[in-house]
Write a protein that holds these residues in place. Structure first.
Motif, mmCIF file in Angstrom:
data_model
loop_
_atom_site.group_PDB
_atom_site.id
_atom_site.type_symbol
_atom_site.label_atom_id
_atom_site.label_comp_id
_atom_site.label_asym_id
_atom_site.label_seq_id
_atom_site.Cartn_x
_atom_site.Cartn_y
_atom_site.Cartn_z
ATOM 1 N N VAL A 292 1.016 0.238 -5.136
ATOM 2 C CA VAL A 292 2.421 0.635 -5.256
ATOM 3 C C VAL A 292 3.347 -0.351 -4.552
ATOM 4 N N ALA A 293 2.971 -0.790 -3.331
ATOM 5 C CA ALA A 293 3.917 -1.547 -2.506
ATOM 6 C C ALA A 293 3.300 -2.732 -1.778
ATOM 7 N N GLY A 294 2.140 -3.209 -2.218
ATOM 8 C CA GLY A 294 1.551 -4.390 -1.613
ATOM 9 C C GLY A 294 1.168 -4.190 -0.163
ATOM 10 N N LEU A 295 1.155 -5.279 0.607
ATOM 11 C CA LEU A 295 0.771 -5.189 2.022
ATOM 12 C C LEU A 295 1.644 -4.232 2.823
ATOM 13 N N PRO A 296 2.967 -4.222 2.624
ATOM 14 C CA PRO A 296 3.763 -3.233 3.374
ATOM 15 C C PRO A 296 3.293 -1.802 3.105
ATOM 16 N N GLY A 297 2.943 -1.509 1.858
ATOM 17 C CA GLY A 297 2.510 -0.159 1.509
ATOM 18 C C GLY A 297 1.220 0.233 2.195
ATOM 19 N N ILE A 298 0.214 -0.643 2.176
ATOM 20 C CA ILE A 298 -1.076 -0.284 2.758
ATOM 21 C C ILE A 298 -0.998 -0.229 4.278
ATOM 22 N N ILE A 299 -0.206 -1.118 4.896
ATOM 23 C CA ILE A 299 -0.094 -1.105 6.359
ATOM 24 C C ILE A 299 0.660 0.128 6.835
ATOM 25 N N VAL A 300 1.743 0.480 6.148
ATOM 26 C CA VAL A 300 2.467 1.698 6.519
ATOM 27 C C VAL A 300 1.563 2.914 6.363
ATOM 28 N N TYR A 301 0.813 2.963 5.269
ATOM 29 C CA TYR A 301 -0.092 4.100 5.073
ATOM 30 C C TYR A 301 -1.105 4.187 6.216
ATOM 31 N N LYS A 302 -1.737 3.061 6.539
ATOM 32 C CA LYS A 302 -2.787 3.075 7.556
ATOM 33 C C LYS A 302 -2.248 3.446 8.932
#
Length: 305
Positions: free
Chosen positions: A156-166
């Motif tokens: 959905v949102a690239g690296l920002p998306g996965i880092i925010v999720y984690k």
């Protein structure tokens, strides 16, 4: 392009997992996230206005994750692949759960020792069926929030998306509890984690059901998911229970207190063993393969159009 990067990251994670030689020398990103959450908990979690301070802490965490993701995403596709692979957990999840099956084949004590590494409940006197059930539940839940959810948010949102999720998921695992210390301060982390996992949990259930040949039991999966105390964890558990024809969840001990939790697929088989853990692992690998194929198709479609 994002889907292709994600597919490469999933493949890298499945092959390399968590290299001990690397994380023995440098801190894992999850450790750094935990340190930040812990610092905010120590310094901000005090009366008055603990809930408001918890909201502020989560805003800080998410903002930091977003900023770091935006900066790192400028370093190129290879960096994005490596970081995304580090934040996925397919191989390490399988290794931890397989260790429980291997332990049970040696002795009940070895099985309990292995499962205690991956669950928070009291397993000191657990029978082999309870140990196996705990391992399968952990496998199902963590496939959702350790693999499918981070992959979804990267898509959905690239690296920002996965880092925010984690970082939200890490915060929830540390402070998102209904304890006197964290009920107010961790409220925002728990709620946002529920929101971020809402779609991935249901996608995970569909993948497990598809891999396990139980899509025809979708109504039962929906019914059983609603019995779980979590709005999301019940979905992959219910799908796995239907796929294997077993009962999951049910009464268990936390901090020495027995909790009379509902059974998921209570009519299923209650006597479980290491072979059931093996079967669950196989289903998760098949579900992972289905997810990878879908992501490759998305990438190919976006590449063409």
């Amino acid at each position: 392009m994002t889907a292709i990067l994600l597919a490469a990251a999933m493949a890298l994670d499945a092959l390399a997992g968590e290299p001990r030689w690397l994380w023995a020398r440098v801190p894992h990103p999850a450790v750094l996230m935990g340190l930040l959450v812990g610092a905010l908990d120590r310094h901000w979690n005090a009366a008055p206005a603990q809930r408001a301070k918890g909201v502020a802490a989560l805003v800080v965490l998410m903002s930091a994750g977003l900023l770091i993701g935006l900066v790192l995403s400028q370093l190129g596709g290879l960096v994005s692949i490596v970081i995304a692979a580090v934040l996925l957990a397919q191989k390490s999840l399988i290794q931890h759960v397989r260790a429980v099956a291997d332990g049970l084949r040696l002795s009940d004590t070895a099985g309990r020792r292995a499962v205690a590494m991956i669950v928070s409940r009291d397993v000191s006197t657990a029978k082999p069926s309870s140990v196996s059930r705990s391992a399968i539940e952990s496998l199902s839940e963590n496939f959702s929030d350790g693999v499918i959810a981070p992959a979804f948010w990267f898509l959905v949102a690239g690296l920002p998306g996965i880092i925010v999720y984690k970082i939200v998921n890490t915060a929830d695992s540390m402070i998102g509890y209904l304890t006197p210390r964290h009920a107010a301060f961790g409220w925002a982390a728990a709620r946002i984690d529920d929101v971020l996992n809402w779609i991935p949990a249901r996608l995970t259930a569909a993948l497990i059901a598809g891999a396990g040949g139980s899509l025809r039991h979708w109504q039962e999966i929906v019914r059983d998911a609603a019995l779980h105390r979590s709005p999301n964890a019940g979905w992959p558990e219910a799908a796995m229970a239907q796929a294997l024809g077993i009962a999951l969840a049910g009464p268990r001990s936390y901090d020495g207190q027995m909790q009379d939790l509902a059974w998921v697929n209570g009519d299923g088989r209650h006597t479980l063993g290491p072979a059931d853990i093996d079967a669950a692992i196989l289903i998760v690998w098949k579900a992972w393969g289905l997810a990878l194929c879908a992501i490759v198709l998305i990438g190919g479609f976006s590449w063409v159009f």
